[in-house]
Design an enzyme around this catalytic site. Structure first.
Site: not given
Ligand code: UT7
Length: 332
Positions: A116, A256, A286
């Site tokens: 990225c 980004h 992204n």
């Molecule tokens: O471009 C390269 C660099 N990448 C980045 O900068 C991305 C950095 N990371 C992020 O932007 C975020 O971590 C994400 C958008 C990928 C995820 O968001 P988050 O708020 O960190 O969610 P999480 O991974 O902590 O997951 C929270 C909950 C989980 O459920 P439990 O374990 O709390 O029951 C996930 O399973 O949300 C769940 N979850 C979803 N729910 C509905 C994960 N993806 C989804 C989804 N829809 N698409």
């Protein structure tokens, strides 16, 4: 002899027609528009359809538009760098394929993988070739067909990414405009949190790698999020400080586009008004190496010669960085 500066003199961009909405994704995996909008800020993304189409098809459209808009003949281009994590093939370079498709012949050309941060890495590299007088017209393309490495049964990644490309032309000038400064970093400790495991020399494609879904993006989102916010904000603030810029001097932040919450946190640390932050994540998601030039492409008409602009990124590797530019021309 006066110092030669490298200045962006034009932009071209391309996003494919097919729009993949949150509603369509909600029918494919267990997700909702509400979750995606509140946690990430994406409404829809573009997907390149068609057998045998790759990142070069996106990149070639962007470069074609760039050459046309800037009145540049393909034979005048003496270098083309393509930033991508989704090359058409492991080799030859996608830069060579794009060059062939737009009729750029005999130019120095190669791909650069900074994930990225790829566009920033490539722009920095290109600027050095211009500043030393080695090259006169350099095309820098960020192109990624992320849909080719996304698992559309994995809700944690499939909602995040889209396809797109954008390209800039870099030329020499003796005016005090253009590329001013860069801070670019990487730390391979982060490689375990965001990667595509198979398909390279460590784990070549096999029935097993396919069964294990190892040809798709893997991301430990929480870890990446934490490092993205602090590292991106650190380098963006550092580049402001060492160039004596405060928020009033700034025209634009071009971050980004991985997550709206990351963008807001970085803008906050820089003290920049949200109205001065280019954000199009809602429409394109992204697109990896293409997010930053796609923003410049969309905002081109609003840009003025002399505008102070900071580009900032964070991505797989980990790689991250910031670039400070003085914009080179009035938007038209
Ligand atoms: O471009 C390269 C660099 N990448 C980045 O900068 C991305 C950095 N990371 C992020 O932007 C975020 O971590 C994400 C958008 C990928 C995820 O968001 P988050 O708020 O960190 O969610 P999480 O991974 O902590 O997951 C929270 C909950 C989980 O459920 P439990 O374990 O709390 O029951 C996930 O399973 O949300 C769940 N979850 C979803 N729910 C509905 C994960 N993806 C989804 C989804 N829809 N698409």
């Amino acid at each position: 002899m006066k110092k030669i500066n490298a200045v962006i003199t034009g932009i071209g961009g391309y996003v494919p027609e097919y729009v993949l909405t949150n509603e369509e994704l909600s029918a494919m995996v267990d997700t909702t528009d509400e979750w995606i909008m509140t946690r990430v800020g994406i409404k829809e993304r573009r997907i390149l359809k068609g057998e045998g189409k790759g990142s070069s098809d996106l990149g070639a459209k962007a470069v074609e538009e760039l050459l046309e808009k800037t009145g540049t003949k393909p034979e005048e281009v003496d270098m083309i760098i393509c930033a991508t994590v989704t090359p058409d093939h492991p080799f030859p370079a996608t830069a060579n394929i794009i060059a062939d498709k737009v009729n750029i012949r005999n130019a120095h050309g190669f791909d650069l993988n900074g994930a990225c941060s790829g566009f920033l890495y490539a722009l920095d590299t290109a600027a050095k070739f211009i500043e030393t007088g080695n090259k006169k017209k350099v095309v820098v393309v960020g192109a990624d067909k992320m849909s080719s490495i996304v698992d559309y049964t994995d809700r944690t990644t499939c909602v995040l990414f889209g396809d797109g490309a954008a390209a800039v032309l870099l030329e020499p000038t003796e005016e005090e405009i253009g590329f001013r400064d860069s801070i670019l970093k990487s730390d391979g400790f982060g490689r375990v949190y965001l990667n595509m495991k198979a398909g390279g020399s460590a784990y070549p494609a096999s029935h097993e790698t396919i069964d294990n879904k190892e040809h798709y993006v893997f991301q430990d989102g929480r870890h990446v999020f934490k490092h993205a916010v602090s590292n991106m904000a650190d380098v963006a603030v550092d580049i402001m400080k060492r160039n004596n810029l405060d928020s009033e001097d700034m025209a634009w932040l071009v971050p980004h586009q991985a997550n709206l919450r990351i963008i807001s946190a970085v803008a906050d640390r820089m003290g920049i008004d949200p109205k001065q932050v280019m954000i199009n994540i809602e429409k394109y998601g992204n697109t990896t190496a293409a997010t930053i030039p796609l923003c410049l492409w969309e905002w081109e008409k609003q840009l003025k010669k002399g505008d102070n602009i900071i580009l900032a990124s964070f991505g797989a590797g980990f790689t991250w960085g910031s670039i400070y530019l003085k914009w080179g021309y009035d938007g038209k």
